[in-house]
Scaffold this active site. Structure first.
Site, PDB file in Angstrom:
ATOM      1  N   ASP A  13     -12.727  34.558 -34.404  1.00 53.39           N
ATOM      2  CA  ASP A  13     -12.473  33.187 -34.731  1.00 53.39           C
ATOM      3  C   ASP A  13     -13.079  32.269 -33.447  1.00 53.39           C
ATOM      4  O   ASP A  13     -12.930  31.053 -33.698  1.00 53.39           O
ATOM      5  CB  ASP A  13     -10.857  33.133 -34.593  1.00 53.39           C
ATOM      6  CG  ASP A  13     -10.148  33.488 -33.095  1.00 53.39           C
ATOM      7  OD1 ASP A  13      -9.350  32.986 -32.806  1.00 53.39           O
ATOM      8  OD2 ASP A  13     -10.761  34.513 -32.671  1.00 53.39           O
ATOM      9  N   GLY A  50      -9.246  18.801 -33.512  1.00 53.59           N
ATOM     10  CA  GLY A  50     -10.415  18.206 -33.797  1.00 53.59           C
ATOM     11  C   GLY A  50     -10.545  18.494 -35.300  1.00 53.59           C
ATOM     12  O   GLY A  50     -10.847  17.720 -36.368  1.00 53.59           O
ATOM     13  N   LEU A  51     -10.660  19.962 -35.546  1.00 47.27           N
ATOM     14  CA  LEU A  51     -10.978  20.285 -36.862  1.00 47.27           C
ATOM     15  C   LEU A  51      -9.868  19.929 -37.882  1.00 47.27           C
ATOM     16  O   LEU A  51     -10.284  19.475 -38.804  1.00 47.27           O
ATOM     17  CB  LEU A  51     -10.548  21.870 -36.696  1.00 47.27           C
ATOM     18  CG  LEU A  51     -10.938  22.700 -37.876  1.00 47.27           C
ATOM     19  CD1 LEU A  51     -12.423  22.578 -38.013  1.00 47.27           C
ATOM     20  CD2 LEU A  51     -10.845  24.253 -37.903  1.00 47.27           C
ATOM     21  N   ASP A  69       1.005  -1.220   0.010  1.00 47.46           N
ATOM     22  CA  ASP A  69       0.093   0.089  -0.107  1.00 47.46           C
ATOM     23  C   ASP A  69       0.668   1.296   0.150  1.00 47.46           C
ATOM     24  O   ASP A  69       0.267   2.350  -0.271  1.00 47.46           O
ATOM     25  CB  ASP A  69      -0.942   0.052   1.169  1.00 47.46           C
ATOM     26  CG  ASP A  69      -2.137  -0.767   0.818  1.00 47.46           C
ATOM     27  OD1 ASP A  69      -2.216  -1.692  -0.084  1.00 47.46           O
ATOM     28  OD2 ASP A  69      -3.062  -0.809   1.688  1.00 47.46           O
TER      29      ASP A  69
END
Lengths: 562, 433
Positions: free
Chosen positions: A307, A442-443, A36
């Site tokens: 933009d 993403g674009l 642990d």
């Protein structure tokens, strides 16, 4: 049993560790099995701390279970006290120790140590990390301050108007989300409106500092998951009001200042005005030359500039602890113009507040700590952006959705070196950049999806990875693949080989890779592959080897180093 | 399933080899700063891509694994935890029914899983959940599409790399039986793919074969075992697995481990002798590799010569590494700590340590840190819980987990292995702020 691929929170004793590690002069003795101690790495690696957490573990093993594990607790307590001489000791158990019921807290209390010992009962099979942290902070503060609590119905004397109001900041811990920089930002905000800091706790506090908590006029509950229970107790016991607004986002920061104004009875209108006026970035010389540039965020202007128009209506799914999820929902919708298509939290204690926000946006809140349920909710909502935790990164990767992290659980990349608060004016700047960044990616991916035969933006490559165009028969081109591909640092050879000279590739070069040599090269990790390839070819040229075999590869490696 | 003591030290010696030097071993007990066996999942899930590791344990177990592996982003997780709740502890829920439900949920989501490991943990062992029986039951239902196996990676029974030992041990009973008694070589222990290929080429060159590796790259491609199987251990932490393989008729060839030139040569030689490879042929086969490795090692040897090393216990790789560092890199050994010593698997290595080496078994971490600070070693091999704190005290450290995660075995990695120990002091030399 509950199938858990990823857990949003650790066990409650990790919450206790977060309190102990945040403070100085506090030591935690934890009854726990061998292994642990992994939790130390959360602090030494993820948070990059330069000392071990103040935790002693009993680390019992199977062979100890037949014997006296209670004695191990006593030994650990004794040795920890003698070695570290803490001012306060916390004693508790991990999930396995809970099963063998040694009552470590009571044992430690009975040992007659000359310091306060706080015994922690944290049910590991029903509660989790934040609850553990909250409970630990509450018991610690209560143990230390119980002596000072005035009799019931004692009114708090009014503050002398000539003296600046004093606030406690309650809640920042070790391993919290950006706590380190949030505090700096909140200190600036308070400075701007003329409020002094009394105690910041637990982060950076000593037990003596906790003793001074009652001196403040009010408490700022900065991280409710950790601090609300303690703040409520302080409110009941010492009549200190609690400031509940969490200043994440421009609007919330303004509300935060307004709430302090009310609670402390001070005029904050100048600060609020400044925050409204001054949102056009830093384009004129007068402002650039002024180091005192208080009270404004660039987010409002950045978000209004053209933009950002394409951000309008982007569908966003939000998940995290309740505080950060609620704050994110407000920023996303009111400050960035996104559409909220899903919101949820794993903080069941704050489910009601999250449900209210969901209702305002006409969506169903996901109140769950089940990763699979969240994954399903995200898939169904089909967002264009996921704002979540480290775990939503896995979901977003699987579903191919851009993602930014807004809340714990986090990993090492979200404890950055740079100043990166979430709170206050600068926090809003950081948030604008971090949330919009993955959308840019993403674009690009969309364009790749539309125009598949592009010579540069090839399938499977993201342009931010700088992959070079693939041209067959040109060794230099393939060399580049992987050279700058990642941020992974590659060890240069430690000793420069004096014989290695940079030779421009000769166009008439006839160095060929044999099939087995090429296959072996593919086994080299991609981020060093390019360099190994170049070195090997150079090595072959130098020795007029025309066909590169496996052996050539390793000979070159041996001659040149990694 | 009764809990076994964690550090049983078998005295059985398999070969009447040279008498073992009587190095005194400091045995310590106290706080141990080590991982539990669950950590093995972090590399085993990559080694065997068609396997899934389902821990039956608490939130702590789930948290451990994701803290270690969660920095990588998984579209498809290959491990998870069935977290025990209060109902399970109170016996209100039947453990077998619960497991069945969880496994069904998992296999519905991931029908491509070929082998499912039910991994025991401290909580499941303490409350004595019979996972072996559960695995058997689940096997009836899902085999042959998915095979269900069980092992324990609990901290109370296993330390770090012993998790791999337990995992491989669980696979031994299901290895197919060998059809002939012809000699066959089985290399045991997880190796990097590239290292496996190198060894395979060397064995081919020496005419040693057939050769199989265990664990395989896919959990469904199990090597066979039986009379005639000769075991060559690539990793020193496989006590349990080796004994189980021996019970199935395999023969252990005790040897030093293939770290560094000397270790690799001794290791290959062990196999070569069993296959009756002529000395001349052997020397010829390894010569190019040895020459390359010698050249590659040279530059690091210069830097390590005479430096002092201190090794904290972690993976049981410490003794072979210490042997490599002292004999091939000229380092001075301050202390070589290891979680435990299995004489049967370690004597060949201990024989090679310089006389007077301070060996320690087990740990009392605070006292060991005191010894380390007093000695001011040039390099300290330790876990990540200690590395940054020691760096902040001005000591150079090499975090030991990397030694399990990197291709370091064999000739062509000898220099890489040495480089790991040079890197941190070299870094200190370069950094000026």
């Amino acid at each position: 049993m509950e199938l858990t691929l990823w857990t949003y929170e650790g066990p409650p004793h990790v919450g206790t560790m977060r309190i102990a590690t945040a403070m100085e002069g506090v030591h935690y003795v934890l009854h726990a099995p061998q292994g642990d101690t992994y939790a130390d790495l959360l602090f030494t690696m993820i948070e990059r701390r330069d000392r071990r957490p103040p935790v002693s573990y009993t680390t019992f093993q199977a062979r100890d279970l037949g014997g006296d594990t209670a004695e191990m607790v006593k030994t650990s307590v004794r040795e920890a006290y003698e070695r570290f001489k803490p001012q306060v000791m916390l004693v508790g158990e991990s999930c396995t120790a809970e099963l063998i019921q040694d009552q470590p807290g009571s044992l430690a209390k009975s040992m007659g140590l000359p310091i306060p010992v706080v015994s922690l009962e944290l049910p590991a099979y029903s509660k989790k990390e934040n609850w553990g942290a909250s409970e630990t902070l509450y018991h610690l503060v209560r143990s230390l301050l119980l002596q000072q609590v005035p009799p019931p119905n004692t009114d708090r004397p009014d503050r002398d108007p000539a003296i600046r109001p004093k606030a406690n900041i309650i809640g920042p811990t070790a391993l919290g989300f950006r706590c380190r920089d949030d505090i700096q930002e909140v200190i600036k905000l308070l400075g701007e409106i003329g409020v002094d800091i009394n105690v910041i706790a637990p982060l950076g506090a000593k037990p003596d500092d906790l003793m001074r908590i009652p001196d403040a006029d009010f408490n700022i509950c900065l991280y409710p998951e950790i601090a609300l229970t303690t703040c409520k107790w302080l409110e009941r016991s010492f009549k200190q009001p609690t400031v509940k607004t969490v200043p994440i986002g421009v609007g919330a920061t303004r509300d935060f200042l307004a709430e302090i104004g009310e609670v402390a009875g001070i005029d904050v209108s100048a600060a609020l005005r400044r925050s409204q006026d001054d949102t056009l970035g830093n384009w004129d010389a007068a402002r650039i030359s002024s180091s005192a540039n208080p009270g404004a965020s660039r987010l409002p202007w950045y978000s209004r500039s053209v933009d950002s128009t394409y951000l309008t209506g982007k569908r966003v799914f939000i998940f995290g602890d309740a505080t950060h999820a609620i704050a994110a929902a407000r920023i996303a919708t009111e400050e960035l113009g996104f559409t909220l298509v899903g919101i949820g939290t794993y903080s069941r204690e704050f489910a009601r507040q999250v449900r209210e926000v969901a209702q305002q946006h006409g969506v169903e809140a996901v109140i769950s700590d089940d990763y699979l349920a969240v994954e399903q909710a995200v898939a169904e909502a089909a967002p264009e952006l996921v704002l979540g935790t480290q775990m939503e990164r896995h979901i977003a990767k699987r579903l191919g959705i851009p993602c930014a992290v807004i809340s714990t659980p986090i990993h090492v990349q979200d404890v950055p070196a740079r100043y990166s608060p979430q709170m206050g004016w600068e926090g809003a700047n950081v948030i604008f950049d971090d949330w919009v960044h993955p959308l840019m990616m993403g674009l690009e991916e969309h364009l790749i999806g539309m125009f598949k035969e592009d010579f540069e933006f090839a399938e499977g490559h993201m342009s931010h990875l700088h992959t070079a165009p693939h041209q067959t028969g040109e060794p230099a081109a393939a060399i580049l693949s992987g050279e700058k591909a990642t941020a992974v640092a590659v060890a240069e050879p430690l000793i420069a080989n004096d014989d290695s000279k940079e030779i421009a590739p000769d166009p008439g070069d006839v160095v060929r890779w044999t099939e087995d040599g090429a296959a072996e090269l593919k086994k080299i990790p991609f981020f060093v592959r390019g360099k190994v390839k170049r070195n090997t070819e150079q090595f072959a040229r130098d020795r007029s080897i025309t066909a590169i075999t496996v052996d050539t590869l390793y000979e070159a490696k041996a001659a040149i180093g990694q | 399933m009764a809990l076994q003591p964690c550090t049983e030290i078998p005295t059985a010696k398999t070969s009447p080899s040279a008498p073992v030097q009587a190095l005194p071993v400091l045995k310590e007990r106290g706080q141990r700063e080590v991982f539990c066996g669950l950590t093995g999942i972090v590399w085993l899930h990559r080694k065997m891509q068609d396997a899934f590791f389902l821990v039956v344990g608490s939130r702590t177990c789930a948290h451990l694994i994701q803290s270690a592996a969660g920095v990588m982003i998984f579209a498809e997780p290959r491990f998870g935890t069935a977290i025990l709740g209060e109902r399970d502890l109170a016996g209100l829920a039947d453990a077998n029914d619960e497991l069945e439900r969880v496994v069904k949920e998992l296999l519905d989501r991931r029908p491509d899983i070929g082998t499912l490991f039910l991994v025991g943990s401290c909580p499941s062992e303490v409350i004595k959940l019979d996972l072996a029986k559960a695995a058997e039951k689940l096997n009836h239902r899902y085999f042959p599409k998915t095979r269900v196996l069980n092992y324990s990676g609990s901290g109370i029974e296993t330390t770090f790399t012993q998790g791999e030992d337990a995992c491989l041990g669980s696979m031994v009973p299901v290895l197919p039986a060998k059809e002939t008694e012809e000699p066959a070589l089985l290399v045991v222990g997880s190796l990097a793919d590239v290292v496996e290929d190198q060894f395979k080429r060397l064995f081919d060159k020496l005419g040693i074969g057939p050769v199989a590796f265990f664990p395989p790259r896919r959990a469904s491609d199990l090597p066979s075992v039986g009379k005639g199987t000769k075991l060559l251990l690539a990793q020193p932490f496989l006590s349990e697995t080796v004994r189980m393989l021996m019970k199935r008729g395999a023969e252990l060839m005790p040897s030093p481990y293939p770290f560094g030139i000397e270790g690799t040569t001794a290791w290959l030689k062990t196999a070569a002798e069993a296959w009756g490879v002529e000395g001349e042929k052997f020397d010829e086969a390894i010569a190019p590799s040895v020459a390359r490795a010698t050249l590659g090692l040279e530059r690091y040897k210069k830097l390590l010569q005479g430096r002092k090393a201190f090794l904290f216990p972690d993976s049981q790789l410490e003794i072979p590494l210490a042997r490599f560092l002292s004999r091939e890199c000229g380092m001075e050994l301050i202390e070589v700590g290891t979680p435990y010593i299995d004489r049967m698997l370690m004597d060949a290595e201990i024989d090679l340590l310089p006389p007077g080496t301070a060996l320690s078994e087990g740990q009392d971490v605070e006292k060991q840190l005191d010894r380390c600070r007093a000695a001011r070693p040039d390099i300290t091999v330790c876990g990540l819980g200690l590395a940054n704190p020691l760096e902040a005290e001005g000591l150079s450290t090499k975090w030991s987990i990397e030694l399990v995660f990197s291709p370091l075995h064999g000739y062509d990695q000898a220099a890489d292995l040495a480089e790991l120990f040079v890197r941190s002091s070299e870094r200190r030399r370069r950094l000026s702020v």
